[in-house]
Design a protein around this motif. Sequence first.
Motif, PDB file in Angstrom:
ATOM      1  N   LEU A   3      39.018  49.263  82.551  1.00  0.00           N
ATOM      2  CA  LEU A   3      39.601  50.342  82.802  1.00  0.00           C
ATOM      3  C   LEU A   3      38.498  51.457  82.007  1.00  0.00           C
ATOM      4  O   LEU A   3      38.429  52.856  82.651  1.00  0.00           O
ATOM      5  N   ILE A   4      38.415  51.185  80.915  1.00  0.00           N
ATOM      6  CA  ILE A   4      37.210  52.030  80.098  1.00  0.00           C
ATOM      7  C   ILE A   4      36.098  52.207  80.745  1.00  0.00           C
ATOM      8  O   ILE A   4      35.392  53.432  80.921  1.00  0.00           O
ATOM      9  N   TRP A   7      34.928  54.377  83.611  1.00  0.00           N
ATOM     10  CA  TRP A   7      35.025  55.776  83.409  1.00  0.00           C
ATOM     11  C   TRP A   7      33.393  55.997  83.005  1.00  0.00           C
ATOM     12  O   TRP A   7      33.134  57.131  83.001  1.00  0.00           O
ATOM     13  N   PRO A  10      30.919  57.220  86.009  1.00  0.00           N
ATOM     14  CA  PRO A  10      30.845  58.773  86.587  1.00  0.00           C
ATOM     15  C   PRO A  10      30.130  59.341  85.462  1.00  0.00           C
ATOM     16  O   PRO A  10      29.072  60.324  85.739  1.00  0.00           O
ATOM     17  N   LEU A  11      30.600  58.910  83.967  1.00  0.00           N
ATOM     18  CA  LEU A  11      29.945  59.467  82.700  1.00  0.00           C
ATOM     19  C   LEU A  11      28.241  59.445  82.864  1.00  0.00           C
ATOM     20  O   LEU A  11      27.347  60.324  82.952  1.00  0.00           O
ATOM     21  N   SER A  30      30.641  57.109  92.444  1.00  0.00           N
ATOM     22  CA  SER A  30      31.026  56.460  91.451  1.00  0.00           C
ATOM     23  C   SER A  30      32.433  56.713  90.974  1.00  0.00           C
ATOM     24  O   SER A  30      33.218  55.981  90.373  1.00  0.00           O
ATOM     25  N   LEU A  31      33.048  58.094  91.491  1.00  0.00           N
ATOM     26  CA  LEU A  31      34.157  58.179  91.432  1.00  0.00           C
ATOM     27  C   LEU A  31      35.181  57.099  92.029  1.00  0.00           C
ATOM     28  O   LEU A  31      36.213  56.907  91.737  1.00  0.00           O
ATOM     29  N   THR A  34      35.587  54.295  90.134  1.00  0.00           N
ATOM     30  CA  THR A  34      36.580  54.340  89.185  1.00  0.00           C
ATOM     31  C   THR A  34      38.064  54.085  89.730  1.00  0.00           C
ATOM     32  O   THR A  34      38.849  53.605  89.174  1.00  0.00           O
ATOM     33  N   TYR A  38      41.094  51.208  88.967  1.00  0.00           N
ATOM     34  CA  TYR A  38      42.465  51.703  88.625  1.00  0.00           C
ATOM     35  C   TYR A  38      43.580  50.986  89.623  1.00  0.00           C
ATOM     36  O   TYR A  38      44.525  50.607  89.410  1.00  0.00           O
TER      37      TYR A  38
END
Length: 64
Positions: A3-4, A7, A10-11, A30-31, A34, A38
């Motif tokens: 889950l990390i 993220w 997108p970063l 990319s979102l 994410t 989840y």
Amino acid sequence: GSLIVVWLIPLYTIIFYRNMPYFVATLCISLLFTVSGYNKHRSNIKRLLNGTENKLTAKKKGAE
């Protein structure tokens, strides 16, 4: 851990693709990754919040 990592997608997109003409589309995709990460781990997140998720260091039954 996964889950990390979701993220980071997108970063990474913001850092390396912010000046590209297809930045908005790439960021949206990319979102979506994410959100899907989840969504895939939804049951694990519920167990973590309830305190019922198995511990990484838990011993197997009968092994002492």
